[in-house]
Design a protein around this motif. Structure first.
Motif, PDB file in Angstrom:
ATOM      1  N   LEU A 202     -58.063 -18.190 -11.727  1.00 57.66           N
ATOM      2  CA  LEU A 202     -56.852 -18.867 -12.177  1.00 57.66           C
ATOM      3  C   LEU A 202     -56.127 -19.556 -11.023  1.00 57.66           C
ATOM      4  O   LEU A 202     -55.534 -20.626 -11.210  1.00 57.66           O
ATOM      5  N   THR A 203     -56.186 -18.958  -9.849  1.00 58.24           N
ATOM      6  CA  THR A 203     -55.576 -19.586  -8.678  1.00 58.24           C
ATOM      7  C   THR A 203     -56.277 -20.888  -8.339  1.00 58.24           C
ATOM      8  O   THR A 203     -55.641 -21.880  -7.947  1.00 58.24           O
ATOM      9  N   ASP A 204     -57.585 -20.905  -8.512  1.00 61.50           N
ATOM     10  CA  ASP A 204     -58.370 -22.105  -8.235  1.00 61.50           C
ATOM     11  C   ASP A 204     -58.257 -23.142  -9.346  1.00 61.50           C
ATOM     12  O   ASP A 204     -58.645 -24.300  -9.157  1.00 61.50           O
ATOM     13  N   ASN A 205     -57.752 -22.720 -10.511  1.00 56.62           N
ATOM     14  CA  ASN A 205     -57.643 -23.626 -11.669  1.00 56.62           C
ATOM     15  C   ASN A 205     -56.246 -23.512 -12.286  1.00 56.62           C
ATOM     16  O   ASN A 205     -56.074 -22.933 -13.364  1.00 56.62           O
ATOM     17  N   PRO A 206     -55.231 -24.073 -11.619  1.00 55.36           N
ATOM     18  CA  PRO A 206     -53.861 -23.931 -12.120  1.00 55.36           C
ATOM     19  C   PRO A 206     -53.657 -24.505 -13.518  1.00 55.36           C
ATOM     20  O   PRO A 206     -52.837 -23.985 -14.286  1.00 55.36           O
ATOM     21  N   ALA A 207     -54.380 -25.559 -13.869  1.00 50.36           N
ATOM     22  CA  ALA A 207     -54.237 -26.125 -15.208  1.00 50.36           C
ATOM     23  C   ALA A 207     -54.730 -25.140 -16.264  1.00 50.36           C
ATOM     24  O   ALA A 207     -54.137 -25.012 -17.348  1.00 50.36           O
ATOM     25  N   LEU A 208     -55.819 -24.425 -15.959  1.00 45.36           N
ATOM     26  CA  LEU A 208     -56.331 -23.406 -16.877  1.00 45.36           C
ATOM     27  C   LEU A 208     -55.309 -22.282 -17.033  1.00 45.36           C
ATOM     28  O   LEU A 208     -55.051 -21.814 -18.150  1.00 45.36           O
ATOM     29  N   LYS A 209     -54.720 -21.854 -15.915  1.00 45.21           N
ATOM     30  CA  LYS A 209     -53.722 -20.785 -15.989  1.00 45.21           C
ATOM     31  C   LYS A 209     -52.532 -21.207 -16.832  1.00 45.21           C
ATOM     32  O   LYS A 209     -52.031 -20.428 -17.662  1.00 45.21           O
ATOM     33  N   GLU A 210     -52.090 -22.434 -16.669  1.00 44.72           N
ATOM     34  CA  GLU A 210     -50.954 -22.927 -17.454  1.00 44.72           C
ATOM     35  C   GLU A 210     -51.294 -22.961 -18.939  1.00 44.72           C
ATOM     36  O   GLU A 210     -50.485 -22.560 -19.790  1.00 44.72           O
ATOM     37  N   ARG A 211     -52.512 -23.403 -19.264  1.00 38.71           N
ATOM     38  CA  ARG A 211     -52.915 -23.466 -20.674  1.00 38.71           C
ATOM     39  C   ARG A 211     -53.012 -22.076 -21.286  1.00 38.71           C
ATOM     40  O   ARG A 211     -52.525 -21.838 -22.405  1.00 38.71           O
ATOM     41  N   LEU A 212     -53.630 -21.152 -20.568  1.00 41.68           N
ATOM     42  CA  LEU A 212     -53.785 -19.795 -21.089  1.00 41.68           C
ATOM     43  C   LEU A 212     -52.438 -19.094 -21.214  1.00 41.68           C
ATOM     44  O   LEU A 212     -52.173 -18.393 -22.203  1.00 41.68           O
ATOM     45  N   THR A 213     -51.573 -19.278 -20.235  1.00 43.15           N
ATOM     46  CA  THR A 213     -50.250 -18.663 -20.291  1.00 43.15           C
ATOM     47  C   THR A 213     -49.472 -19.175 -21.497  1.00 43.15           C
ATOM     48  O   THR A 213     -48.838 -18.397 -22.220  1.00 43.15           O
ATOM     49  N   GLY A 214     -49.540 -20.474 -21.740  1.00 41.81           N
ATOM     50  CA  GLY A 214     -48.810 -21.077 -22.849  1.00 41.81           C
ATOM     51  C   GLY A 214     -49.299 -20.642 -24.215  1.00 41.81           C
ATOM     52  O   GLY A 214     -48.577 -20.785 -25.212  1.00 41.81           O
ATOM     53  N   ALA A 215     -50.512 -20.103 -24.281  1.00 40.68           N
ATOM     54  CA  ALA A 215     -51.054 -19.662 -25.572  1.00 40.68           C
ATOM     55  C   ALA A 215     -50.487 -18.322 -26.009  1.00 40.68           C
ATOM     56  O   ALA A 215     -50.674 -17.916 -27.165  1.00 40.68           O
ATOM     57  N   HIS A 216     -49.791 -17.628 -25.113  1.00 40.80           N
ATOM     58  CA  HIS A 216     -49.269 -16.296 -25.420  1.00 40.80           C
ATOM     59  C   HIS A 216     -47.769 -16.366 -25.685  1.00 40.80           C
ATOM     60  O   HIS A 216     -47.008 -16.829 -24.829  1.00 40.80           O
ATOM     61  N   PRO A 217     -47.319 -15.908 -26.848  1.00 41.08           N
ATOM     62  CA  PRO A 217     -45.899 -15.982 -27.168  1.00 41.08           C
ATOM     63  C   PRO A 217     -44.983 -15.358 -26.126  1.00 41.08           C
ATOM     64  O   PRO A 217     -43.855 -15.840 -25.922  1.00 41.08           O
ATOM     65  N   LEU A 218     -45.418 -14.308 -25.438  1.00 40.50           N
ATOM     66  CA  LEU A 218     -44.559 -13.687 -24.428  1.00 40.50           C
ATOM     67  C   LEU A 218     -44.492 -14.498 -23.135  1.00 40.50           C
ATOM     68  O   LEU A 218     -43.739 -14.160 -22.223  1.00 40.50           O
ATOM     69  N   GLY A 219     -45.301 -15.561 -23.057  1.00 47.67           N
ATOM     70  CA  GLY A 219     -45.162 -16.500 -21.946  1.00 47.67           C
ATOM     71  C   GLY A 219     -45.717 -16.051 -20.617  1.00 47.67           C
ATOM     72  O   GLY A 219     -45.336 -16.563 -19.558  1.00 47.67           O
ATOM     73  N   ARG A 220     -46.607 -15.094 -20.615  1.00 48.89           N
ATOM     74  CA  ARG A 220     -47.283 -14.682 -19.382  1.00 48.89           C
ATOM     75  C   ARG A 220     -48.642 -14.116 -19.727  1.00 48.89           C
ATOM     76  O   ARG A 220     -48.901 -13.732 -20.875  1.00 48.89           O
TER      77      ARG A 220
END
Length: 257
Positions: A202-220
């Motif tokens: 996720l550190t190497d792919n910040p866009a992936l981390k942002e997308r995955l984080t946004g998919a969770h209602p609790l926001g993390r």
């Protein structure tokens, strides 16, 4: 009224307990009073995990080597655990691998390798440790599944998702078969979890981390410690009337589809 969440006097073995979610669950069980053993294939990983747990909560854990895809190794493990710990009240199956390949190009030997660990290995561990639990007329089995056992995704995960769906049904079926022996069988279904390996990705792919984080209602995203509460509940007397269930500590992911 007694403390129904206490694990004092209980013995637990966590297979796949030398890192990530399994290590966090082992730490949580030990913190709440259980005598804990962790099992994995590599001795150096076991020693490192045991030291980290002792440093974090000042509780020692026993270590056992096992190849969770090999039935003889699992049988030997069960014997060693009983010999060293005396009984087994709680079994946690946290072993698992993921091999990502396109469904159109998936190598069947790789498919078999994944199922040997994620499904057959879990079943063999349930089988051998349930034999011990039936003699006690008591036991708690907790399988670590995934949200992907209930919610599909792409990305080359056909084998992994299918294996977790199998674990879910195995959990329900064993719950029915083992109920007469006062053994409950449940599962926890994590979402994407920031284990050390995943954190680097996720550190190497910040866009992936942002997308995955946004998919969770609790926001993390989840961290391994998010699994402790559900695992302690399922390991304790608080869940004595709960069996055949999959609990999702998933930040709300499965609630939205």
């Amino acid at each position: 009224m007694k403390d129904i969440f206490s694990l004092q006097g209980k013995n637990a073995i966590v297979i796949g307990g030398a890192g990530g979610i399994g290590q966090a669950i082992a730490k949580g069980l030990a913190f709440y009073g259980a005598k804990v053993g962790i099992a994995s294939r590599k001795l150096e990983n076991l020693e490192k995990a045991a030291q980290e747990i002792q440093t974090d909560i000042n509780k020692e854990v026993k270590i056992f080597q096992v190849d969770s895809a090999n039935e003889d190794s699992i049988k030997a493990l069960a014997g060693k655990v009983v010999a060293e710990m005396g009984k087994v009240d709680i079994l946690v199956n946290s072993q698992g691998i993921n091999i990502k390949q396109s469904a159109l190009e998936f190598q069947m030997d790789q498919w078999d390798a994944l199922f040997n660990v994620n499904v057959k290995g879990v079943m063999m561990c349930c089988k051998e440790f349930a034999k011990i639990m039936t003699k006690q007329n008591y036991g708690k089995i907790i399988n670590v599944s995934s949200v992907r056992g209930a919610r599909a995704c792409g990305g080359g995960n056909s084998a992994y998702n299918s294996s977790k769906g199998a674990v879910d049904m195995m959990t329900r079926t064993l719950a029915v078969e083992l109920a007469p022996f006062n053994i409950t069988v449940n599962a926890v279904g994590p979402t994407v979890t920031e284990t050390p390996m995943m954190t680097k990705l996720l550190t190497d792919n910040p866009a992936l981390k942002e997308r995955l984080t946004g998919a969770h209602p609790l926001g993390r995203l989840s961290v391994p410690e998010d699994m402790i509460g559900a695992a302690v509940f399922l390991a304790s007397d608080a869940s004595n009337y709960v069996t055949g269930q999959v609990i999702y500590p998933d930040g709300g992911l499965t609630a939205i589809g």
